[in-house]
Design a protein around this motif. Structure first.
Motif, mmCIF file in Angstrom:
data_model
loop_
_atom_site.group_PDB
_atom_site.id
_atom_site.type_symbol
_atom_site.label_atom_id
_atom_site.label_comp_id
_atom_site.label_asym_id
_atom_site.label_seq_id
_atom_site.Cartn_x
_atom_site.Cartn_y
_atom_site.Cartn_z
ATOM 1 N N ALA A 296 0.835 -1.206 0.000
ATOM 2 C CA ALA A 296 0.000 0.000 0.000
ATOM 3 C C ALA A 296 0.865 1.249 0.000
ATOM 4 N N LEU A 297 1.957 1.223 0.747
ATOM 5 C CA LEU A 297 2.863 2.375 0.777
ATOM 6 C C LEU A 297 3.517 2.577 -0.588
ATOM 7 N N THR A 298 3.931 1.495 -1.225
ATOM 8 C CA THR A 298 4.552 1.602 -2.544
ATOM 9 C C THR A 298 3.594 2.260 -3.537
ATOM 10 N N ASP A 299 2.349 1.858 -3.498
ATOM 11 C CA ASP A 299 1.351 2.468 -4.383
ATOM 12 C C ASP A 299 1.186 3.958 -4.081
ATOM 13 N N ALA A 300 1.126 4.300 -2.796
ATOM 14 C CA ALA A 300 0.951 5.702 -2.413
ATOM 15 C C ALA A 300 2.128 6.553 -2.858
ATOM 16 N N LEU A 301 3.330 6.013 -2.770
ATOM 17 C CA LEU A 301 4.523 6.739 -3.204
ATOM 18 C C LEU A 301 4.565 6.855 -4.722
ATOM 19 N N ALA A 302 4.265 5.770 -5.418
ATOM 20 C CA ALA A 302 4.312 5.775 -6.883
ATOM 21 C C ALA A 302 3.297 6.733 -7.472
ATOM 22 N N GLU A 303 2.144 6.844 -6.822
ATOM 23 C CA GLU A 303 1.083 7.730 -7.309
ATOM 24 C C GLU A 303 1.170 9.114 -6.684
ATOM 25 N N GLN A 304 2.232 9.332 -5.886
ATOM 26 C CA GLN A 304 2.498 10.629 -5.248
ATOM 27 C C GLN A 304 1.321 11.094 -4.400
ATOM 28 N N ARG A 305 0.663 10.135 -3.742
ATOM 29 C CA ARG A 305 -0.395 10.504 -2.797
ATOM 30 C C ARG A 305 0.200 10.946 -1.475
ATOM 31 N N ILE A 306 1.466 10.598 -1.216
ATOM 32 C CA ILE A 306 2.271 11.238 -0.176
ATOM 33 C C ILE A 306 3.591 11.634 -0.833
ATOM 34 N N ALA A 307 4.294 12.588 -0.210
ATOM 35 C CA ALA A 307 5.468 13.169 -0.869
ATOM 36 C C ALA A 307 6.650 12.220 -0.916
ATOM 37 N N GLY A 308 6.813 11.418 0.122
ATOM 38 C CA GLY A 308 7.986 10.554 0.141
ATOM 39 C C GLY A 308 8.063 9.770 1.431
ATOM 40 N N ALA A 309 9.104 8.943 1.534
ATOM 41 C CA ALA A 309 9.281 8.111 2.722
ATOM 42 C C ALA A 309 10.760 7.853 2.957
ATOM 43 N N GLY A 310 11.077 7.594 4.213
ATOM 44 C CA GLY A 310 12.407 7.149 4.608
ATOM 45 C C GLY A 310 12.245 5.843 5.369
ATOM 46 N N LEU A 311 12.783 4.756 4.832
ATOM 47 C CA LEU A 311 12.552 3.432 5.397
ATOM 48 C C LEU A 311 13.856 2.737 5.751
ATOM 49 N N ASP A 312 13.992 2.376 7.011
ATOM 50 C CA ASP A 312 15.142 1.591 7.442
ATOM 51 C C ASP A 312 14.760 0.125 7.625
ATOM 52 N N VAL A 313 13.458 -0.166 7.532
ATOM 53 C CA VAL A 313 12.958 -1.519 7.777
ATOM 54 C C VAL A 313 11.914 -1.873 6.725
ATOM 55 N N PHE A 314 11.726 -3.183 6.513
ATOM 56 C CA PHE A 314 10.886 -3.639 5.411
ATOM 57 C C PHE A 314 10.063 -4.848 5.829
ATOM 58 N N ALA A 315 9.047 -5.139 5.024
ATOM 59 C CA ALA A 315 8.173 -6.272 5.318
ATOM 60 C C ALA A 315 8.962 -7.574 5.351
ATOM 61 N N VAL A 316 9.870 -7.735 4.400
ATOM 62 C CA VAL A 316 10.765 -8.892 4.357
ATOM 63 C C VAL A 316 12.182 -8.352 4.214
ATOM 64 N N GLU A 317 13.084 -8.863 5.022
ATOM 65 C CA GLU A 317 14.470 -8.398 4.970
ATOM 66 C C GLU A 317 15.405 -9.568 4.722
ATOM 67 N N PRO A 318 16.382 -9.402 3.811
ATOM 68 C CA PRO A 318 16.625 -8.226 2.960
ATOM 69 C C PRO A 318 15.500 -8.018 1.943
ATOM 70 N N ILE A 319 15.330 -6.777 1.521
ATOM 71 C CA ILE A 319 14.344 -6.463 0.505
ATOM 72 C C ILE A 319 14.773 -7.094 -0.821
ATOM 73 N N ALA A 320 13.811 -7.610 -1.581
ATOM 74 C CA ALA A 320 14.122 -8.283 -2.848
ATOM 75 C C ALA A 320 14.686 -7.301 -3.869
ATOM 76 N N ASN A 321 15.582 -7.779 -4.702
ATOM 77 C CA ASN A 321 16.224 -6.927 -5.702
ATOM 78 C C ASN A 321 15.249 -6.350 -6.722
ATOM 79 N N ASP A 322 14.111 -7.001 -6.896
ATOM 80 C CA ASP A 322 13.129 -6.514 -7.861
ATOM 81 C C ASP A 322 11.944 -5.820 -7.188
ATOM 82 N N ASP A 323 12.093 -5.476 -5.914
ATOM 83 C CA ASP A 323 10.991 -4.805 -5.219
ATOM 84 C C ASP A 323 10.757 -3.438 -5.859
ATOM 85 N N PRO A 324 9.498 -3.084 -6.149
ATOM 86 C CA PRO A 324 9.218 -1.807 -6.815
ATOM 87 C C PRO A 324 9.622 -0.575 -6.006
#
Length: 344
Positions: A251-279
């Motif tokens: 949901a956050l990725t969609d909100a960022l891609a559609e610029q419904r929020i300005a941006g994000a700073g993330l030190d943590v992820f749903a799955v770690e390490p984050i996948a190389n093809d994560d959008p």
């Protein structure tokens, strides 16, 4: 175990780099060397979930990332303390520890300032569009800087989800910025100077910078889902220095891609390490860090000394500070272990 027998401490092997050296600098292990009747060593091997065989014969464990489950503790006859190297403990089955008569400690005193500084670092980097400007400079697009105006923080609203140890430190560090401070914490019993405690909906709707600083629990899993992210301002920034699953990452990725929020700073992820093809990796309005933005010598020394001191306290028959499962102190098994440690 008689008090004359050494209190054996085991360290999980993920503290070690491939060359066999400790990867975190000075984490206070010298405290063990000066503590009476204490010995320590690394576990024989590494696994993502600790097994009964790995922990057999140890009185205390210093644990980094491996999981401690109910199965880990089956047949345990010596273990009295798991000292978690960090403040999060979602990798430890707390009810299982309590049932087995095993204490769990964390290190809030070691992470408070470093994690709070990390949150402020992301806030300032986002407000100034630091990484975008870095890329413009490196790729010779100097003239495009007018297209990436930053956002001043004075007079803006800073919201923090979770006004505990780290949350309060964030507000303290942000005080000179002259921002409005909003906090949401359903477990907070007292007021906090300079902080307006508001409803969840209010903090989402009014924050220009929203920092996630709460623990991951069943109640906070996907606390920020699509519906709740939709309540945020289109020019707001979201920062997560807690745990990835608190936010619905898709949901956050969609909100960022559609610029419904300005941006994000993330030190943590749903799955770690984050996948190389994560959008998320393709977006230029998000700053990403590999669950390590607070990793400094100050951080690891503070965490390590706190965890090591907890183990030393238990070896000496004292109750450790920063005990997560205080109910375990009523355990007959644990009382018996403590009595065996106290010299007569």
């Amino acid at each position: 175990m008689p008090a004359s027998s050494p209190f054996r401490i085991g360290l999980t092997r993920d503290f070690l780099k491939p060359d066999g050296t400790i990867g975190f600098g000075d984490i206070g292990l010298s405290l063990f060397d000066t503590a009476p009747n204490v010995t320590w060593e690394f576990l024989a091997d590494h696994s993502p979930i600790l097994t009964p065989q790995q922990i057999a014969g140890f009185d205390g464990l210093l644990v980094l990332a491996p999981q401690v489950t109910a199965a880990t503790l089956v047949g345990n006859d010596r273990l009295s303390l798991i000292a978690r190297f960090g403040v999060g403990y979602d990798n430890v089955d707390v009810p299982a520890c309590t049932a087995a008569g095993v204490m769990l400690t964390i290190t809030p005193d070691g992470v408070r300032r470093p994690v709070a500084v990390s949150a402020i670092t992301l806030l300032l980097a986002l407000s100034h569009k630091l990484l975008i400007k870095d890329r413009l400079t490196r790729t010779g697009r100097w003239a495009e800087k007018l297209n990436h105006m930053g956002q001043g923080v004075k007079g803006r609203t800073l919201g923090v989800l979770g006004v505990g140890n780290i949350g309060r430190e964030i507000f303290q560090l942000a005080a000179p910025f002259e921002m409005r401070h909003l906090g949401y914490d359903p477990f907070l019993k007292t007021s906090v100077a300079g902080v307006e405690l508001v409803s969840f909906e209010t903090i989402l709707q009014e924050s220009d910078y929203l920092i996630v600083s709460c623990a991951l629990t069943p109640e906070t899993h996907h606390l920020l889902n699509a519906d709740r992210l939709a309540l945020m301002k289109s020019n707001a920034y979201l920062i997560n220095v807690a745990r990835g699953p608190i936010i619905d990452q898709l949901a956050l990725t969609d909100a960022l891609a559609e610029q419904r929020i300005a941006g994000a700073g993330l030190d943590v992820f749903a799955v770690e390490p984050i996948a190389n093809d994560d959008p998320l990796l393709a977006l230029d309005n998000v700053i990403l860090s590999p669950h390590g933005i607070c990793w400094t010598d100050e951080c690891f020394q503070g965490i390590g000394r706190s965890a090591c001191q907890s183990l030393i306290d238990v070896a000496a028959g004292r109750t450790p500070t920063n005990l997560v499962n205080r109910d375990v102190l009523n355990s007959p098994r644990l009382r018996s272990l403590y009595e065996s440690r106290v010299p007569r």
